[in-house]
Design a protein around this motif. Structure first.
Motif, short mmCIF file in Angstrom:
data_model
loop_
_atom_site.label_atom_id
_atom_site.label_comp_id
_atom_site.label_asym_id
_atom_site.label_seq_id
_atom_site.Cartn_x
_atom_site.Cartn_y
_atom_site.Cartn_z
N UNK A 87 1.01 -1.06 -0.06
CA UNK A 87 0.08 0.33 0.31
C UNK A 87 0.84 0.43 0.41
N UNK A 88 0.58 2.51 -0.64
CA UNK A 88 1.78 3.45 -0.84
C UNK A 88 1.36 4.13 0.42
N UNK A 89 0.63 4.39 1.40
CA UNK A 89 0.72 4.68 3.03
C UNK A 89 2.22 3.99 4.26
N UNK A 90 2.62 2.58 2.93
CA UNK A 90 3.20 2.10 3.81
C UNK A 90 4.56 2.22 3.14
N UNK A 91 4.95 3.51 2.12
CA UNK A 91 6.13 4.03 1.48
C UNK A 91 5.99 5.16 1.31
N UNK A 92 5.47 6.18 0.95
CA UNK A 92 5.46 7.18 1.11
C UNK A 92 4.55 8.27 2.29
N UNK A 93 5.55 8.83 2.92
CA UNK A 93 3.97 9.89 4.32
C UNK A 93 3.30 11.63 3.67
N UNK A 94 3.41 11.69 2.46
CA UNK A 94 3.08 12.64 2.05
C UNK A 94 3.22 12.33 -0.11
N UNK A 95 2.23 13.58 -0.76
CA UNK A 95 2.84 13.91 -1.77
C UNK A 95 3.96 13.63 -1.88
N UNK A 96 4.25 15.27 -1.52
CA UNK A 96 6.08 15.48 -1.30
C UNK A 96 7.17 14.34 -1.89
N UNK A 97 6.77 13.53 -0.51
CA UNK A 97 7.43 12.39 -0.13
C UNK A 97 7.54 11.59 -1.49
N UNK A 98 6.17 10.76 -1.93
CA UNK A 98 5.88 10.37 -2.61
C UNK A 98 6.90 10.88 -4.76
N UNK A 99 6.45 11.98 -4.16
CA UNK A 99 7.31 12.41 -5.98
C UNK A 99 8.65 12.44 -5.49
N UNK A 100 9.39 12.95 -4.47
CA UNK A 100 10.96 11.92 -3.94
C UNK A 100 10.99 11.62 -4.41
N UNK A 101 10.26 10.07 -4.23
CA UNK A 101 10.50 8.88 -4.14
C UNK A 101 10.76 8.64 -5.50
N UNK A 102 9.90 9.58 -6.22
CA UNK A 102 9.13 8.64 -7.57
C UNK A 102 10.49 9.36 -8.49
N UNK A 103 10.82 10.12 -8.56
CA UNK A 103 12.06 11.23 -9.30
C UNK A 103 12.75 10.60 -8.78
N UNK A 104 13.89 9.84 -7.62
CA UNK A 104 14.36 8.99 -7.39
C UNK A 104 14.28 7.56 -8.52
N UNK A 105 13.66 6.96 -8.03
CA UNK A 105 13.39 5.75 -8.95
C UNK A 105 13.45 6.07 -10.98
N UNK A 106 12.86 7.31 -10.86
CA UNK A 106 13.26 7.31 -12.52
C UNK A 106 14.19 7.73 -12.72
N UNK A 107 15.30 8.24 -12.08
CA UNK A 107 17.03 8.48 -12.13
C UNK A 107 17.43 6.93 -12.73
N UNK A 108 17.03 6.04 -11.17
CA UNK A 108 17.06 4.72 -11.28
C UNK A 108 17.05 3.81 -12.76
N UNK A 109 16.08 4.74 -13.26
CA UNK A 109 15.32 3.34 -14.54
C UNK A 109 14.43 2.06 -13.58
N UNK A 110 13.65 2.81 -12.33
CA UNK A 110 12.76 1.70 -12.33
C UNK A 110 11.85 2.04 -11.65
N UNK A 111 11.41 1.07 -11.53
CA UNK A 111 9.68 1.81 -11.69
C UNK A 111 9.10 1.52 -10.02
N UNK A 112 7.90 1.78 -9.75
CA UNK A 112 7.15 1.34 -8.37
C UNK A 112 5.52 0.75 -9.08
N UNK A 113 5.40 -0.42 -7.77
CA UNK A 113 4.29 -0.84 -8.12
C UNK A 113 3.51 -1.36 -6.62
N UNK A 114 2.57 -0.40 -6.39
CA UNK A 114 2.00 -0.18 -4.85
C UNK A 114 0.83 -1.57 -5.67
N UNK A 115 0.51 -3.00 -5.18
CA UNK A 115 -0.42 -3.81 -5.28
C UNK A 115 -1.63 -3.20 -4.55
N UNK A 116 -2.01 -2.47 -4.04
CA UNK A 116 -3.38 -2.18 -3.30
C UNK A 116 -4.07 -1.33 -3.26
#
Length: 191
Positions: free
Chosen positions: A63-92
């Protein structure tokens, strides 16, 4: 490669952590990182999980709440993943599975995380309104000031020559509380 990340806020949530790990393994995660910490604190296992990702890998959470604490934090994580060429999967996420390696997945994640942030802000707004109403009706007095109740002990220990740090440790108060006690005592003496 699929890399799983499981998190609970407290040590008492062992069953919840075990369920997340199980779900991540069932999904096919070859490696699962887990931690039992608040989302606002240091996240060494999340950092390790992200560091382990390579181009084409996916970080998977239940679930998303297991990963990020806010929309801003999520955005930062997504940028980091994108820079690495990786993706994110949220099962539910609202009954849907989201995969940010697709355009639709990115759109859904952005919309749903914005809605979640909006709901949180509305809940905080309602909470403030409720507290203001309760205060107006004399039903809400707030938390009892526990440090001020220890003023006599704090002042006595300080006068005996004990350092401020040792006083805080012995009495069980913060340095900020100690300074408030000192300030109140000095104001009382002057006035």
């Amino acid at each position: 490669m699929l890399v799983g990340m499981a998190r609970t806020s407290t040590l008492e949530q062992k069953a919840g952590l075990e369920a997340q790990i199980r779900d991540l393994q069932v999904y096919g995660c070859e490696e699962v990182f887990s931690e039992q910490v608040s989302s606002v604190g240091e996240r060494p296992q999340l950092d390790a999980a992200i560091k382990s990702l390579r181009k084409g890998d996916k970080l998977v959470v239940t679930k998303l709440d297991r990963l990020a604490r806010s929309v801003r934090h999520l955005g930062e994580l997504l940028e980091t993943l994108e820079a690495k060429g990786a993706g994110l999967v949220i099962l539910s996420m609202g009954g849907q599975q989201i995969d940010t390696t697709t355009a639709t997945g990115k759109l859904m994640l952005n919309v749903m995380s914005s809605v979640a942030q909006f709901e949180r802000e509305m809940m905080l707004e309602r909470q403030k309104e409720g507290i203001a109403k309760a205060k107006a009706e004399g039903k809400y007095t707030g938390r009892k000031p526990t440090a001020m109740a220890k003023s006599d002990a704090v002042l006595s220990l300080l006068q005996s020559g004990m350092t401020k740090k040792k006083v805080c440790d012995q009495v069980g108060i913060s340095m900020a509380s100690l300074y408030r006690i000192i300030e109140k005592h000095n104001t009382t003496q002057v006035g």
